[in-house]
Design an enzyme around this catalytic site. Structure first.
Site, PDB file in Angstrom:
ATOM      1  N   ASN A 110      -5.368  -9.722  -2.682  1.00  9.05           N
ATOM      2  CA  ASN A 110      -5.539 -11.018  -3.354  1.00  9.05           C
ATOM      3  C   ASN A 110      -6.823 -11.700  -2.889  1.00  9.05           C
ATOM      4  OD1 ASN A 110      -3.376 -11.251  -5.152  1.00  9.05           O
ATOM      5  ND2 ASN A 110      -1.971 -11.876  -3.531  1.00  9.05           N
ATOM      6  N   LYS A 154      -6.072 -12.546 -11.684  1.00  8.68           N
ATOM      7  CA  LYS A 154      -4.925 -12.513 -10.766  1.00  8.68           C
ATOM      8  C   LYS A 154      -4.733 -13.872 -10.077  1.00  8.68           C
ATOM      9  CE  LYS A 154      -1.587 -10.640  -8.270  1.00  8.68           C
ATOM     10  NZ  LYS A 154      -1.428 -11.490  -7.109  1.00  8.68           N
ATOM     11  N   GLU A 186       2.122 -18.883 -11.720  1.00  6.53           N
ATOM     12  CA  GLU A 186       3.347 -18.560 -10.979  1.00  6.53           C
ATOM     13  C   GLU A 186       3.807 -19.748 -10.142  1.00  6.53           C
ATOM     14  OE1 GLU A 186       4.024 -15.891  -7.068  1.00  6.53           O
ATOM     15  OE2 GLU A 186       3.211 -14.783  -8.782  1.00  6.53           O
ATOM     16  N   SER A 196      -0.002  -7.308  -9.466  1.00  8.79           N
ATOM     17  CA  SER A 196       1.120  -8.246  -9.400  1.00  8.79           C
ATOM     18  C   SER A 196       2.430  -7.518  -9.618  1.00  8.79           C
ATOM     19  CB  SER A 196       0.965  -9.339 -10.463  1.00  8.79           C
ATOM     20  OG  SER A 196       2.086 -10.199 -10.441  1.00  8.79           O
ATOM     21  N   GLY A 207       0.811  -1.215   0.000  1.00 13.70           N
ATOM     22  CA  GLY A 207       0.000   0.000   0.000  1.00 13.70           C
ATOM     23  C   GLY A 207       0.842   1.260   0.000  1.00 13.70           C
ATOM     24  N   ASN A 265      -1.438 -16.235 -10.377  1.00 10.78           N
ATOM     25  CA  ASN A 265      -0.687 -16.794  -9.259  1.00 10.78           C
ATOM     26  C   ASN A 265      -0.551 -18.311  -9.382  1.00 10.78           C
ATOM     27  OD1 ASN A 265      -0.745 -14.160  -8.384  1.00 10.78           O
ATOM     28  ND2 ASN A 265      -1.345 -14.647  -6.304  1.00 10.78           N
TER      29      ASN A 265
END
Length: 471
Positions: free
Chosen positions: A102, A182, A189, A128, A15, A186
Site C-alpha cells: 500500500n 488503491k 472503504e 485488495s 505475500g 481504501n
C-alpha cells in the site's frame, strides 16, 4: 539463470498467500524473506506446489527466468526503497520490479522514474481483498509502463477474482496510477465502514435493537440493493458470541479503531487539489476520535447530551426505523462512492493518466473489500457516459437519492436529537445538499476575504475581478 517464472519477496500472510495463489494457477514461484523463519513456513505451506523458498537473496534472484519478474510484498515506505536497493545490484536492464504493498502513489511515481532511468521496469500495484483475497482471488490494480504490465498480465489476471468470468484486474495507467486507485479504494472503504457502523449504532441505541436482531437485519439488507461484502460480514460479526463469557463478541471489542494511513492520504490529496470528499475525511476523523478513548471516557462524565431512557418501540416502529435507516445508508453509500470516483477523475486529468472509471468499477466488483452489487450500476453509468462529472447526477443514482433523501434527513435528525454521533452519514448528506445547490453562501465568504485581505472577488453581473471598500 533459473526457470522460476516469478519471484516474491516478503512472505508475511499477504505475500505467502499470493505465492500460493500463483503456484496454484500453474506458475512457478521463487520466494524470499529476510527472516529465515518465514522461508521455512513458506516451504511447509507450499506442499507439492512449485514454490522454491530461498534464504539467500542471491540464490533467489539466480533462480528466476529472464527478464526477471519480482513482486515485493513488503511494508510501505522506507522498506520498499531498502528492498529495491538490495535487489538492484543483482538485476539486469529490462528486469521488472513490482511493489504490491500500500505505497503512497507519489512514492511510486518517484520510484518509477528512478528505476526506468536505470533501465529497469517498475509497476506499482494495488492489491485488495485481505489475506483471503490474496489466496483465492484479489482485485488487482497495476500501474506503470504498459510494456512492464505486459510481462505479468497473464499471471495477474489468472490469480485475480472473477465476476461473470471476467478478471478483476486491469491496467490502470502510467507510473503511480495503480497505487492511486488503491488509495482511493481504501478511502471509499473507510467511508463505507463508518456509514455501516453509524447505522448500527443508531439502530441499537435509538431503536432498541439487539445485536441478534441487527444481524438478521443486515443479512436481509445484503439480499437487496445493499448487497456488499461489508454488509455481509457485519451480519456475521453481530451474531458472533464469545464462548468464554456468552456475551456478544462485538460488545467486548474496545472502541478504539486503527488505521494504516491510506484513508488519510486520500483525504490529504483531495484537500491539496481542492476536491471535496467529506465522507471519507469524516471517516478518517472518526477513527482518530475513537483513538481518544481515555479522553472520551473522562469527558462523558462532564459533558452532557440529550436525556435518553429505555427505548421501547413496537415491532411496527422498529420495522419503520430500520427501513428509514436502510434507505439512508444506501444514499450515503452512493454519495461516498461518488466522492471517491470524482477524486479519481480529477486526479486523472491532472496527471494525464486517462483512468477508465467504468473499468475501475468493474474490477472493484470482486475480490476487494468494497465490492458491492451496485458497482454494476456504477459501471453502467460510466459505460453510458465516461466523462460524467459526478455519479450522483446519473439517472439511476439521482432517482435513488431524490427518493431516499427524506429518510436520509430523518435518520440524521434522529441521531442529532438522540446525541448519537453520525459524522459520515451527516457529511454525505451535506455533500449531496451542497452539490445540488445552484447557490451557496460562498458569496459572503468572498466578500469577507476581500474585506479583510483585499483578495478580490468576481461578480455575477459583469466580467472581471473587483475589490470594494466594505467598511
Amino acid at each position: 539463470m533459473g526457470n522460476q517464472e516469478i519471484g516474491l519477496v516478503g512472505l508475511g500472510v499477504m505475500g505467502r498467500n499470493l505465492a500460493l495463489n500463483l503456484a496454484g494457477k500453474g506458475f512457478s514461484v521463487a520466494a524470499h524473506d529476510a527472516w529465515p523463519e518465514q522461508n521455512a513456513v513458506m516451504r511447509t505451506a507450499a506442499g507439492t506446489l512449485d514454490i522454491k523458498a530461498f534464504d539467500l537473496l542471491t540464490e533467489f534472484v539466480d533462480a528466476l527466468d529472464t527478464p526477471r519478474r519480482i513482486l515485493m510484498m513488503v511494508k510501505a515506505g522506507d522498506v520498499v526503497d531498502e528492498t529495491i536497493a538490495r535487489l538492484k545490484p543483482l538485476l539486469r536492464a529490462g528486469d521488472l520490479l513490482i511493489d504490491g504493498g500500500n505505497s503512497l502513489f507519489t512514492d511510486t511515481m518517484r520510484r518509477c522514474r528512478a528505476l526506468e532511468a536505470e533501465g529497469f521496469l517498475f509497476i506499482g500495484t494495488g492489491v485488495s481483498g485481505g489475506e483471503e483475497g490474496a489466496l483465492h482471488g484479489p482485485s488487482i490494480m497495476p500501474g506503470g509502463a504498459r510494456e512492464a504490465y505486459a510481462l505479468v498480465a497473464s499471471m495477474f489476471e489468472a490469480i485475480s477474482a472473477k465476476v461473470a468470468g471476467e478478471p478483476c484486474c486491469a491496467y490502470m495507467g502510467p507510473d503511480g496510477a495503480g497505487h492511486f486507485v488503491k488509495m482511493v479504494h481504501n478511502g471509499i472503504e473507510y467511508g463505507d465502514m463508518q456509514l455501516i457502523c453509524e447505522s448500527w449504532d443508531l439502530l441499537r441505541h435509538a431503536g432498541g435493537f439487539s445485536n441478534t436482531e441487527l444481524s438478521g437485519l443486515f443479512a436481509a439488507w445484503n439480499k437487496g440493493e445493499l448487497d456488499s461484502y461489508l454488509v455481509e460480514i457485519t451480519a456475521d460479526i453481530l451474531r458472533k458470541v464469545d464462548p468464554e463469557t456468552g456475551k456478544d463478541l462485538v460488545d467486548l471489542v474496545l472502541d478504539k479503531a486503527g488505521q494504516k494511513g491510506t484513508g488519510a492520504w486520500a483525504s490529504q490529496h483531495a484537500l491539496e487539489i481542492g476536491m471535496p470528499i467529506p465522507t471519507i475525511t469524516e471517516a478518517v476523523s472518526a477513527r482518530s476520535m475513537s483513538a481518544l478513548k481515555k479522553e472520551r471516557v473522562a469527558a462523558s462524565v462532564v459533558l452532557t447530551g440529550p436525556a435518553t431512557g429505555t427505548v421501547s418501540l413496537t415491532d411496527a416502529g422498529k420495522a419503520e426505523l430500520a427501513e428509514t435507516v436502510r434507505k439512508a445508508l444506501f444514499a450515503g453509500k452512493i454519495a461516498s462512492y461518488a466522492q471517491g470516483f470524482a477524486l479519481m477523475a480529477e486526479t486523472s486529468r491532472l496527471y494525464d493518466w486517462h483512468l477508465q472509471m467504468g473499468t475501475i468499477a468493474k474490477i472493484f466488483r470482486g475480490g476487494c473489500i468494497i465490492r458491492a452489487s451496485f458497482l454494476n450500476d456504477i459501471m453502467a453509468a460510466y459505460d453510458g457516459s465516461p466523462d460524467i462529472a459526478n455519479l450522483m447526477i446519473t439517472p439511476f443514482f439521482a432517482e435513488r437519492l431524490n427518493r431516499y433523501a427524506p429518510d436520509w434527513r430523518k435518520t440524521v435528525c434522529t441521531a442529532v436529537e438522540a446525541g448519537i454521533p453520525m459524522p459520515a452519514l451527516a457529511s454525505a448528506l451535506a455533500y449531496f445538499d451542497g452539490y445540488r445547490s445552484a447557490n451557496l453562501p460562498a458569496n459572503l465568504l468572498q466578500a469577507q476575504r476581500d474585506c479583510f485581505g483585499a483578495h478580490r472577488y468576481e461578480r455575477i453581473d459583469r466580467e472581471g475581478s473587483f475589490h470594494s471598500s466594505w467598511q
